[in-house]
Design an enzyme around this catalytic site. Sequence first.
Site, mmCIF file in Angstrom:
data_model
loop_
_atom_site.group_PDB
_atom_site.id
_atom_site.type_symbol
_atom_site.label_atom_id
_atom_site.label_comp_id
_atom_site.label_asym_id
_atom_site.label_seq_id
_atom_site.Cartn_x
_atom_site.Cartn_y
_atom_site.Cartn_z
ATOM 1 N N LYS A 76 0.855 -1.344 -0.028
ATOM 2 C CA LYS A 76 -0.112 -0.100 0.127
ATOM 3 C C LYS A 76 0.808 1.120 -0.022
ATOM 4 O O LYS A 76 1.724 1.385 0.916
ATOM 5 C CB LYS A 76 -1.065 -0.042 1.144
ATOM 6 N N GLY A 81 -8.312 8.742 10.056
ATOM 7 C CA GLY A 81 -8.682 8.896 11.554
ATOM 8 C C GLY A 81 -9.819 9.923 11.936
ATOM 9 O O GLY A 81 -10.178 9.943 12.936
ATOM 10 N N ALA A 109 -9.699 5.086 4.456
ATOM 11 C CA ALA A 109 -9.463 6.249 5.411
ATOM 12 C C ALA A 109 -10.954 7.193 5.433
ATOM 13 O O ALA A 109 -11.563 7.310 4.724
ATOM 14 C CB ALA A 109 -8.500 7.399 5.059
ATOM 15 N N GLY A 110 -11.475 7.495 6.782
ATOM 16 C CA GLY A 110 -12.410 8.368 7.097
ATOM 17 C C GLY A 110 -13.845 7.697 7.542
ATOM 18 O O GLY A 110 -14.762 8.445 8.002
ATOM 19 N N THR A 150 -9.055 3.116 12.312
ATOM 20 C CA THR A 150 -9.354 3.846 13.419
ATOM 21 C C THR A 150 -10.792 3.456 14.127
ATOM 22 O O THR A 150 -10.985 3.448 14.898
ATOM 23 C CB THR A 150 -9.005 5.256 13.223
#
Lengths: 256, 72
Positions: free
Chosen positions: A99, A160, A186-187, A209
């Site tokens: 990644k 995050g 992400a998010g 996260t």
Amino acid sequence: MQDVFTIANKNYKSRLIVGTGKYKDFKQTADAVKASGADIVTVAVRRVNISDKSQPLLMDYLNPKSITYLPNTAGCYTSDEALRTLRLAREIGDWKLVKLEVLGDKKTLYPNMIETIKSAEVLVKENFKVMVYCTDDPILSKKLEDVGVSAIMPLAAPIGSGIGIQNKTNITLIKEQSAVPVIVDAGVGTASDATIAMELGCDGVLINTAIAEAKNPVLMAESMKYAVIAGRKAYKAERMRKRKYGNPSSPQEYLI
Amino acid sequence: MNNLNVAKIQLNGSPYEISSETNLNQLLNELKIKKDKVAIEVNGEIVEKNKYPTVVLNKDDKVEIVHFIGGG
């Protein structure tokens, strides 16, 4: 018909990829990964702690022979740093699926797409299978695909942040034009965010996260597993059309 | 008096003393690190695992030993 998820010519059962950062300990990491049903986990490359060799290792808890390790370049802000990190990752155990993530700003953690594309070009030439964290920009995503990456991973929102998909239109545009898998990275904050990503037609979701910072990470991991399955099935089922007004669900004839 | 049998290197950013003529295999053994879990860079160059027995460390060499940890 089986709904196969393929990245770089390899099939995976789960469309959920999970990160292994921010957990209380490796036991919790392993329990959450198991509950998530993920076949792929992201990992970071860091210095071995020479002064305290008694520390447990991630590999003691997550066997890389039974789960696919996806080394990342988290924390890299230049192409050179990212390339160095992934070349080292490959040397650890011949990992080619990686990644790429080159950040541009410490506050937003937004990707630096100029350095990202530069790195992707080099990595593809060196025979890496590159999954790329990127902005939700259809033009830059297309550029990455032209370079030869194995998956495009646009952000839903900053890393995050947990605020879910901010630009559904862009994610849909990217998915429509891409021949390689599109994975929202992400998010994501909670299960419904993951479901929305899958309902938009994305091939997978990458979450760290939202699971690790839940009060009960293992339970949230399980919830994400079902959220991704639910969204995928809803997408495949092709949802009903939206109407402005009500439409009765029971027959209107023979009313008493 | 200089001790000719030891050499100081930089290991993961900190000074570290090794016996002269130590190769990478010996360094890993001394550190009790299994080679299938790490990658090593000497002075910015990645060393392939099969070359560990033949790469002998010298004074002031910068050695980085890395492994996988949790990350997103």
